[in-house]
Design a protein around this motif. Sequence first.
Motif, mmCIF file in Angstrom:
data_model
loop_
_atom_site.group_PDB
_atom_site.id
_atom_site.type_symbol
_atom_site.label_atom_id
_atom_site.label_comp_id
_atom_site.label_asym_id
_atom_site.label_seq_id
_atom_site.Cartn_x
_atom_site.Cartn_y
_atom_site.Cartn_z
ATOM 1 N N PRO A 46 0.795 -1.226 0.000
ATOM 2 C CA PRO A 46 0.000 0.000 0.000
ATOM 3 C C PRO A 46 0.835 1.288 0.000
ATOM 4 C CG PRO A 46 -0.843 -1.557 1.623
ATOM 5 C CD PRO A 46 0.444 -2.108 1.103
ATOM 6 N N GLU A 47 2.109 1.200 0.380
ATOM 7 C CA GLU A 47 2.969 2.383 0.389
ATOM 8 C C GLU A 47 3.368 2.828 -1.018
ATOM 9 O OE1 GLU A 47 5.809 2.942 3.310
ATOM 10 O OE2 GLU A 47 4.416 2.351 4.886
ATOM 11 N N LEU A 48 2.989 2.059 -2.029
ATOM 12 C CA LEU A 48 3.218 2.467 -3.421
ATOM 13 C C LEU A 48 2.287 3.593 -3.840
ATOM 14 C CD1 LEU A 48 3.643 -0.825 -5.489
ATOM 15 C CD2 LEU A 48 5.287 1.019 -5.243
ATOM 16 N N LEU A 49 1.196 3.796 -3.085
ATOM 17 C CA LEU A 49 0.228 4.828 -3.454
ATOM 18 C C LEU A 49 0.939 6.171 -3.615
ATOM 19 C CD1 LEU A 49 -2.804 5.243 -3.992
ATOM 20 C CD2 LEU A 49 -3.001 6.041 -1.638
ATOM 21 N N GLY A 50 0.768 6.779 -4.767
ATOM 22 C CA GLY A 50 1.455 8.027 -5.098
ATOM 23 C C GLY A 50 2.713 7.798 -5.911
ATOM 24 N N TRP A 51 3.334 6.637 -5.745
ATOM 25 C CA TRP A 51 4.577 6.327 -6.462
ATOM 26 C C TRP A 51 4.325 5.411 -7.648
ATOM 27 C CZ3 TRP A 51 7.746 9.865 -5.439
ATOM 28 C CH2 TRP A 51 7.829 10.399 -4.160
ATOM 29 N N GLY A 52 3.067 5.382 -8.076
ATOM 30 C CA GLY A 52 2.679 4.600 -9.233
ATOM 31 C C GLY A 52 1.843 5.448 -10.160
ATOM 32 N N VAL A 53 0.749 4.879 -10.621
ATOM 33 C CA VAL A 53 -0.106 5.509 -11.622
ATOM 34 C C VAL A 53 -1.027 6.558 -10.982
ATOM 35 C CG1 VAL A 53 -1.884 5.084 -13.368
ATOM 36 C CG2 VAL A 53 -0.079 3.380 -12.995
ATOM 37 N N TRP A 54 -1.160 7.690 -11.662
ATOM 38 C CA TRP A 54 -2.128 8.732 -11.336
ATOM 39 C C TRP A 54 -3.047 8.880 -12.542
ATOM 40 C CZ3 TRP A 54 -1.728 12.441 -7.077
ATOM 41 C CH2 TRP A 54 -0.650 12.187 -6.209
#
Length: 154
Positions: A46-54
Amino acid sequence: MRKGEQMKLESERLTLVPCTKDVVLSRKFDTPPHIKTYLENLEQDPELLGWGVWIVLVKQSNKIVGDMGFKGKPKNHTVEIGYGILPGEQGKGFATEGVTELINWAFSFDDVHKIQAECHADNKASIRVLEKVHMKVMDQSTSFIYWELDKEEN
């Protein structure tokens, strides 16, 4: 992600929201393979949120015009950015506007010192976007151009 914040970025014409299953389900759009893979990875971390697709939306209509984001969390103080605008929406400055917002967001973190990108050597539109956001060419092959932006130069 900063705890307790509703993540979204806004520019003059655009709203960018991190891609989640809820966003995909609520928007009912065809999910390309890179988004499916990202959502699977996000479920595991879940810490990928923001560091992936927008997801990129036009403020006025709330219409999806593309997606952009990072290819993972910062490593060695560096992230790689990528972007894609739907064919019918290209040439309107959406990529430059959205990428600028993502660069500013990423550089707001102490852990990010550099942003990298790559594009096909013959992709004139993508080259122009990267030039407009002040990225510098670091390397080039016959197929690709590799770009970088240093936080201190931004």
